[in-house]
Scaffold this active site. Sequence first.
Site, PDB file in Angstrom:
ATOM      1  N   TYR A   1       0.844  -1.199   0.000  1.00 16.07           N
ATOM      2  CA  TYR A   1       0.000   0.000   0.000  1.00 16.07           C
ATOM      3  C   TYR A   1       0.879   1.248   0.000  1.00 16.07           C
ATOM      4  CZ  TYR A   1      -3.489   3.408   1.511  1.00 16.07           C
ATOM      5  OH  TYR A   1      -4.301   4.511   1.594  1.00 16.07           O
TER       6      TYR A   1
ATOM      7  N   VAL B   1      -8.621   8.032   7.803  1.00 18.65           N
ATOM      8  CA  VAL B   1      -9.961   8.556   7.555  1.00 18.65           C
ATOM      9  C   VAL B   1     -10.981   7.468   7.891  1.00 18.65           C
ATOM     10  CG1 VAL B   1     -11.496   9.593   5.829  1.00 18.65           C
ATOM     11  CG2 VAL B   1      -9.030   9.984   5.697  1.00 18.65           C
ATOM     12  N   ASP B   2     -12.084   7.878   8.434  1.00 21.72           N
ATOM     13  CA  ASP B   2     -13.142   6.950   8.830  1.00 21.72           C
ATOM     14  C   ASP B   2     -13.854   6.410   7.586  1.00 21.72           C
ATOM     15  OD1 ASP B   2     -14.957   5.488  10.293  1.00 21.72           O
ATOM     16  OD2 ASP B   2     -16.154   7.227  10.903  1.00 21.72           O
ATOM     17  N   THR B   3     -13.236   5.407   6.971  1.00 26.16           N
ATOM     18  CA  THR B   3     -13.786   4.753   5.780  1.00 26.16           C
ATOM     19  C   THR B   3     -13.633   3.244   5.928  1.00 26.16           C
ATOM     20  OG1 THR B   3     -11.702   4.716   4.563  1.00 26.16           O
ATOM     21  CG2 THR B   3     -13.088   6.695   4.297  1.00 26.16           C
TER      22      THR B   3
END
Length: 195
Positions: A89, A124-126
């Site tokens: 990543y 991030v809230d994903t």
Amino acid sequence: MQRPVEEQIKAAFQKTVDAFGGIDVVCNNAGVLNESEWEKTVSINLVGMIRVAYVALEHMNKQRGGRGGVVVNTASLAGLGPLPSCPVYTATKHGVIGFTRAMAMASLGSDYGVRFNALCPGFVDTVLLTNISGRLGQFAHLSELTQRLVDTFGIMNVSKVAEGLMQLLTDENKTGEALIIMPDGNKFAEFPSQA
């Protein structure tokens, strides 16, 4: 022979051009994180992002009758510094930043009229953050390190990233930039001089 994915991308762009008469903005947001399926991660995060950027440039390039515009590629804070539990990543997001900066310089040098910038959000809230420890593959033993990083940097709402996106879209002086987005504020990454 074109790949089915590339055909779908071209068809989506053409449908947009047919409906709106052209393309001015592309938010190129491709991202998965799965260290066990690293080839898929590279294919989506880097190859897919490049495909979309190239098709966008075909439509936006002023040298080919386009109106110019801006492409914003979503990278990550991991594209500027390593996320040890996610080396693939990390590599893909470094690639997004390198590609973005090179495309910005190529567009300027070729007078394409297209700006290229990168968003580099922290955590991030994903869905990408959900159950991250289950997608670390051979690096699952580093999940506590990842959690400490999340705890240190904090988790942002998607709207914080959208604010950064708007900054890159509206500031016509910005090209080749990587905007770091963190809960406590945004700042542009600093790179060595190209001189």
